[in-house]
Motif scaffolding. Structure first.
Motif, short mmCIF file in Angstrom:
data_model
loop_
_atom_site.label_atom_id
_atom_site.label_comp_id
_atom_site.label_asym_id
_atom_site.label_seq_id
_atom_site.Cartn_x
_atom_site.Cartn_y
_atom_site.Cartn_z
N CYS A 69 6.74 15.81 18.42
CA CYS A 69 6.61 14.96 19.65
C CYS A 69 6.18 16.10 20.65
O CYS A 69 6.20 17.46 20.54
CB CYS A 69 8.06 14.98 20.06
N ILE A 70 5.71 15.60 21.87
CA ILE A 70 4.74 16.46 22.81
C ILE A 70 5.61 16.26 23.82
O ILE A 70 5.69 15.01 24.37
CB ILE A 70 3.57 15.99 22.79
N GLY A 71 6.02 17.10 24.57
CA GLY A 71 6.42 17.03 25.72
C GLY A 71 5.66 17.26 27.08
O GLY A 71 4.57 18.14 26.85
N LYS A 72 5.90 16.65 28.23
CA LYS A 72 5.21 16.81 29.60
C LYS A 72 3.66 16.76 29.23
O LYS A 72 2.84 17.61 29.66
CB LYS A 72 5.51 18.15 30.08
N LEU A 121 2.66 6.30 22.86
CA LEU A 121 1.89 5.84 21.75
C LEU A 121 2.22 6.89 20.69
O LEU A 121 2.44 8.07 20.90
CB LEU A 121 0.38 6.16 22.13
N ALA A 122 2.25 6.44 19.25
CA ALA A 122 2.68 7.17 18.20
C ALA A 122 1.42 7.13 17.25
O ALA A 122 0.92 6.25 17.01
CB ALA A 122 3.83 6.77 17.43
N VAL A 123 0.94 8.56 16.48
CA VAL A 123 -0.05 8.78 15.67
C VAL A 123 0.87 8.74 14.45
O VAL A 123 1.72 9.30 14.22
CB VAL A 123 -0.71 9.77 15.87
N VAL A 124 0.22 8.02 13.12
CA VAL A 124 0.87 8.06 12.03
C VAL A 124 -0.21 8.64 11.17
O VAL A 124 -1.72 8.50 10.91
CB VAL A 124 1.19 6.58 11.39
N ASP A 227 3.71 11.25 8.32
CA ASP A 227 4.22 12.07 9.64
C ASP A 227 3.95 11.31 10.75
O ASP A 227 2.79 10.71 10.87
CB ASP A 227 3.88 13.43 9.49
N VAL A 228 4.59 11.35 11.78
CA VAL A 228 4.37 10.68 13.06
C VAL A 228 4.47 11.79 14.28
O VAL A 228 5.21 12.96 14.22
CB VAL A 228 5.53 9.64 13.37
N ILE A 229 3.41 11.71 15.00
CA ILE A 229 3.09 12.45 16.35
C ILE A 229 3.60 11.67 17.60
O ILE A 229 2.70 10.45 17.69
CB ILE A 229 1.78 13.04 16.28
N LEU A 230 4.56 11.83 18.18
CA LEU A 230 4.74 11.09 19.40
C LEU A 230 4.11 11.81 20.63
O LEU A 230 4.14 13.05 20.75
CB LEU A 230 6.11 11.18 20.06
N THR A 231 3.27 11.11 21.41
CA THR A 231 2.08 11.85 22.21
C THR A 231 2.46 11.95 23.59
O THR A 231 1.69 12.58 24.51
CB THR A 231 0.85 11.01 22.30
#
Length: 263
Positions: A69-72, A121-124, A227-231
């Motif tokens: 995950c990415i904050g701020k 938005l999430a990246v897979v 794997d998932v990235i939360l933007t």
């Protein structure tokens, strides 16, 4: 292509959502789920089995080994939370056990007095990758889905680091499916609580865009298929209460809706 994970009368499958046509090529009403053999990575192979979307239950579209995950990552969210804008992507992680699918309840833990929604938005990720250059970042993406980075805000503030506040079971709703063909550069994103709009923004306002995030994260850790990235979330985060319903919509993907329940 829209990729889903579905529960049907015979079990659980990955499937592609397809619009049916008549013998003359005219569209029919309702989507059909075409079963994918084994997994959706690479060039999917279809089994030939299909089910009407109305006859299946949508599950979380992927079960990741990790959620990064990415904050701020929106300037307006940085302002509402206070503090400085991070000069580089601010990484944290959620355990895989936080993932739930559409329609399942977000469970508010008894040791938190404030649980917030955070539409994202999430990246897979679609293949194993490490040290990915920004120019090749989209090559390693399977697609994009909708996420809610649910957060126990009072515990986040009390702990200083975010693992407990972000890590409760049910704190990462994903869905309703993975869209493989959209451009993530400028998509509308909106969060509604009981039908009232609480967050509204566009992904072109991300301080660190998708390509930079993939390059940055993959310099730190190997990313695996699924794997998932939360933007990151825009301004407007706020608390949810038992009995409410939260919906996150990302343009070109769809809407993820979950009820909120006290645990």
């Amino acid at each position: 292509m829209r990729l889903a994970r579905i529960a049907h009368a015979e079990g659980v499958s990955f499937a592609a959502l397809q619009s049916p046509t008549t013998a003359g090529g005219e569209p029919e009403a309702g989507d059909v789920c075409a079963e994918i053999a084994e997994h959706p990575f690479g060039d999917p192979t279809f089994t030939g089995r299909t089910w009407p979307l109305a006859d299946v239950r949508l599950l979380a579209p992927i079960l990741p080994t990790k959620i990064v995950c990415i904050g701020k990552n929106y300037a307006d969210h940085v302002s509402e939370m206070g503090g400085e804008t991070p000069p580089a992507p601010l990484i944290f992680m959620k355990p895989s056990t936080t993932v739930i699918g559409p329609g399942l309840p977000i469970q508010m833990p008894p040791d938190s007095q404030r649980v917030d929604y955070e539409g994202e938005l999430a990246v897979v990720i679609g293949m194993p990758c490490r040290d990915v250059p920004e120019a090749r970042a989209r090559d390693v993406v399977l697609g994009y889905t909708v996420a809610n980075d649910v957060t126990a805000r009072d515990l986040q503030q009390a702990d200083g680091q975010w693992t407990r506040a972000k890590g409760y079971d049910s704190f990462c709703p994903l869905g309703p499916w993975i869209e493989t063909t959209i451009d993530p550069g400028d998509l509308a994103i909106r969060t509604e609580l009981d039908g009232e709009v609480r967050q509204e923004s566009r992904t072109h306002l991300l301080l660190h865009p998708v390509e930079e995030l993939i390059a940055y994260i993959s310099r730190v850790m190997t990313l695996l298929p699924g794997d998932v990235i939360l933007t990151g979330t825009p301004a407007g985060v706020g608390p949810m209460a038992d009995g409410q319903q939260v919906s996150v919509t990302v343009e070109g993907i769809g809407t993820l809706t979950n009820p909120v329940r006290a645990r």
